[in-house]
Design an enzyme around this catalytic site. Sequence first.
Site, PDB file in Angstrom:
ATOM      1  N   SER A 263      -2.306   2.874   3.406  1.00  0.00           N
ATOM      2  CA  SER A 263      -2.073   2.942   1.970  1.00  0.00           C
ATOM      3  C   SER A 263      -0.932   3.920   1.756  1.00  0.00           C
ATOM      4  O   SER A 263      -0.646   4.760   2.626  1.00  0.00           O
ATOM      5  CB  SER A 263      -3.341   3.451   1.264  1.00  0.00           C
ATOM      6  OG  SER A 263      -3.075   3.816  -0.079  1.00  0.00           O
TER       7      SER A 263
ATOM      8  N   TYR B  71     -11.115   9.198   0.423  1.00  0.00           N
ATOM      9  CA  TYR B  71     -10.342   8.006   0.776  1.00  0.00           C
ATOM     10  C   TYR B  71      -8.960   8.392   1.301  1.00  0.00           C
ATOM     11  O   TYR B  71      -8.503   7.877   2.328  1.00  0.00           O
ATOM     12  CB  TYR B  71     -10.205   7.097  -0.443  1.00  0.00           C
ATOM     13  CG  TYR B  71      -9.362   5.873  -0.201  1.00  0.00           C
ATOM     14  CD1 TYR B  71      -9.891   4.765   0.459  1.00  0.00           C
ATOM     15  CD2 TYR B  71      -8.035   5.811  -0.626  1.00  0.00           C
ATOM     16  CE1 TYR B  71      -9.120   3.637   0.688  1.00  0.00           C
ATOM     17  CE2 TYR B  71      -7.262   4.686  -0.401  1.00  0.00           C
ATOM     18  CZ  TYR B  71      -7.805   3.599   0.259  1.00  0.00           C
ATOM     19  OH  TYR B  71      -7.030   2.488   0.488  1.00  0.00           O
TER      20      TYR B  71
END
Length: 271
Positions: free
Chosen positions: A133, A146
């Site tokens: 990401s 995360y």
Amino acid sequence: MTTTRPVALVTGATSGIGKETASALAAAGFEVIGTGRKTSQLTPPDGVTYLDLDVASDDSATTAVAEVVDRFGRIDVLVNNAGIGSAGAVEENSVAQAQRIFNINVLGVMRMTKAVLPHMRSQGGGRVINISSVLGIAPQPFMALYVASKHAIEGYSESLDHEVREHGVRVLLVQPAYTKTSFDTNAAQPDTPLPLYAERRRDFDAMIEQAMKDGDDPAVVAKTIVTAATDKKPKLRYTAGPLASRVSAARRLVPAGTFDKQIRKTSHLPG
């Protein structure tokens, strides 16, 4: 059964980015096996075979890889897509919750990678594509678990790529930004919420909800993954979509103080 087509194994392939990726790889000529925890009642996309897999289980990971090799004779591409999001301030996430998220997002990638590497080395080549990401290179308040898991995947992947390259195997990273999926609604919510953070968390939730609505179509990410799987001269990192490209460039080029201020502004934080 063996196949003359290259074989791709995609985790978390029953929805969102994973499902689009499985379809795109099938369209690109791959024999595709997509996985999910419970797939028996689901209809896979055309050209895709579904297989049950829980990336949080050692036995499930090794069994799934062995089944694919037994059935198709090889694995040429592994796409480690399965993952879970997180929300809440760090003080609101218990250590047990952090362990659960890391068990899926980080150890799940490691389990699957360790299971396929012997087969890829023995066949003289292969690619492991880890879905990271832009939050693997940038911070995001109220998503620290995360973010930490994606930072871990970045370091793990780059280090491993150096180890296995001489054996014909590459480990690559794909970095999406916000994507139109159910990521935010499926994210792990704080299990020890504190009133102190309630207002900031509400602001964050609204920001993420809008960002997901305005995000890239999963097909954009899938196209990038197919590129990573098929490039004759693969790169270590692939950004997926215009926002991801902008964030990646800003992280490299924008002065640290300016970048910090932009993070606080985007996250609706004072100062």
